[in-house]
Write an enzyme that holds these catalytic residues in place. Structure first.
Site, mmCIF file in Angstrom:
data_model
loop_
_atom_site.group_PDB
_atom_site.id
_atom_site.type_symbol
_atom_site.label_atom_id
_atom_site.label_comp_id
_atom_site.label_asym_id
_atom_site.label_seq_id
_atom_site.Cartn_x
_atom_site.Cartn_y
_atom_site.Cartn_z
ATOM 1 N N GLU A 213 0.939 -0.983 -0.070
ATOM 2 C CA GLU A 213 -0.060 0.155 -0.025
ATOM 3 C C GLU A 213 0.855 1.323 -0.040
ATOM 4 O OE1 GLU A 213 -2.923 -0.348 -0.555
ATOM 5 O OE2 GLU A 213 -3.223 -2.607 -0.268
ATOM 6 N N CYS A 247 -1.996 8.802 2.894
ATOM 7 C CA CYS A 247 -1.692 8.112 1.636
ATOM 8 C C CYS A 247 -2.497 8.527 0.544
ATOM 9 C CB CYS A 247 -1.576 6.826 1.886
ATOM 10 S SG CYS A 247 -2.925 5.968 2.232
#
Length: 479
Positions: A213, A247
């Protein structure tokens, strides 16, 4: 912790996973219930530890962005775990009938989790929850940048779980590197693309499958048909949650040319509504460290030097230092005011790297094709956001761009939907988890065919002849 202790912890989990391959549903549920008890009883303690690591990070922010997300994940997983865990029957093709077939979902074994600092509780425990649900053992390596949270998490996990079930290992970047070389059955990493490449290389030596990720330049496309005030508020929220240290935060805005002043005005009003002041505001997180703050200010200085227009969005500008001032110590001094940057070009650092802070470049476009080309010429982003009221334009954008996930007319919210897989694509990562997709990510799906006593497989055995030709002709007509 040293590498010898690290290896010993891994060996204990590895041996336990091989000695108890079948992990009953009742055991999996009980582990999840222990996790829920940990969060219910010690959530405030974890939030206080996060606050200590950041300097300024409201426990309420940790409640909504870390703990609440984990609670919804736990509830969803417990609700569906029995169905996810049972063997899945599949149809059998005519040439194999009357055999039956199914897929058994088995634990992989030991899952490693390398967690980042920005949401240190959520991004450590969310993959752990799903891995436990799938019957795995879990080792967690939190970030060295959040030592208070890491220490508290290690203490609590040891209180609620045996080390061969789940454990937290603490250490510096060297220990993280050693952690990634362990022969896990699966390794989850959340962090930067650059470090993700190194993690993938380390895991490859053991043929360890990975879920990465990562991040990247997640764009916001504003269509001329949108409600500018509504869009600006939602973009400001998505960008400034955790001071941009997210993110999937909007990394830059693609705006129809001629709407720059309207967007700046709407964004300024949105910031004032969300954060009436920046300095000392407990709802507005500080940048994690002086080093990270210095990087952001260097980006701004470079952009200004190269001709970009920098507009501070601080509602109370006299209460904080100039954005280009020297880095100061202390959490409050690391509360960086939101900034819009107009005229950013591809040669600037803030358009080449993921920003991870409250700086929002605005790139003007003349035609939708220009905006789509801008996105498609760069690495594929982790998230994409589109704002507008024209469904045709929306669908055109969805068809012609590739990203890990999309939220339409909002930001961040797709990550909160437990039935949507969350993950990246290309440079923004690979693999996805959340919900059943995450459960499957941490399972081995073993194919099982049960042959019938009435099986007709002998029809395919040699010696081949006229009967074989007749059977194959019949099957060809049925396919």
């Amino acid at each position: 912790m040293n590498t010898v202790d690290l290896q010993a912890l891994f060996e204990a989990q590895h041996q336990a996973s091989r000695a108890h391959v079948d992990v009953p549903l009742v055991v999996r549920r009980e582990r999840l219930l222990r996790m829920r008890k940990l969060l219910d009883e010690h959530g405030p303690t974890l939030a206080a530890a996060v606050q200590a690591d950041f300097g300024v990070r409201s426990p309420r922010l940790t409640e909504v962005a870390d703990l609440f997300v984990l609670r919804t994940l736990l509830a969803h997983t417990l609700r569906h775990l029995a169905r996810w865990s049972r063997p899945q029957k599949v149809r059998t093709p005519i040439f194999l009938q009357p055999a039956s077939a199914m897929i058994h979902r088995q634990p992989l074994g030991v899952v490693g989790v390398v967690a980042p600092w920005n949401y240190p509780v959520q991004l450590a425990l969310a993959p752990a929850i799903t891995a436990l649900a799938a019957g795995n053992r879990v080792m967690i390596k939190p970030s060295e940048l959040t030592p208070h949270t890491s220490a508290q998490m290690a203490l609590l996990v040891a209180q609620f779980f045996a080390p061969e079930e789940m454990c937290v290992v603490q250490g510096d970047a060297a220990l993280s590197s050693a952690f990634c070389t362990l022969p896990f059955d699966h390794l989850v990493f959340t962090g930067s693309t650059a470090v993700g490449r190194k993690v993938a290389q380390a895991a490859a030596a053991n043929l360890t499958p990975t879920t990465l990720e990562l991040g990247g330049k997640s764009p916001c496309i504003i269509d001329a048909s949108c409600d500018m005030q509504d869009a600006a508020l939602k973009i400001a929220h998505g960008k400034l949650l955790n001071a941009g240290q997210t993110c999937i935060a909007p990394d830059y805005v693609l705006l129809p040319r001629g709407h720059e002043a309207a967007f700046a005005e709407a964004f300024r009003a949105a910031v004032a509504k969300l954060f009436p002041r920046i300095a000392g505001n407990p709802d507005y997180a500080s940048i994690i460290s002086p080093r990270h703050l210095a990087r952001l200010r260097t980006m701004l200085q470079q952009a200004q030097t190269q001709g970009a227009e920098v507009q501070s969005m601080d509602p109370a500008p006299d209460a904080v230092p100039d954005p280009t001032a020297a880095v100061q110590e202390g959490g409050t001094s690391r509360q960086m005011a939101p900034v819009l940057v107009f005229g950013a070009t591809s040669g600037m650092q803030l358009m080449q790297e993921e920003i991870f802070g409250p700086i929002l470049p605005v790139v003007s476009y003349d035609r939708l094709d220009d905006a789509i080309t801008h996105i498609n010429t760069g690495p594929r982003p982790l998230a994409l956001y589109w704002f507008g009221g024209n469904d045709g334009v929306r669908d055109d954008v969805l068809r012609r761009t590739v990203s890990g996930g999309v939220t339409v007319n909002d930001t961040l919210m797709h990550i909160a939907h437990d039935n949507l897989p969350f993950g990246g694509v290309g440079d923004s990562g690979w693999g996805a988890y959340h919900g059943e997709q995450g459960f499957l990510r941490f399972c081995h799906q073993k194919s099982v065919l049960v042959q019938s006593r009435w099986a007709m497989g002998a029809l395919f055995y040699p010696p081949y002849g006229a009967r074989f030709d007749q059977v194959m002709g019949l099957l060809r007509r049925r396919l």
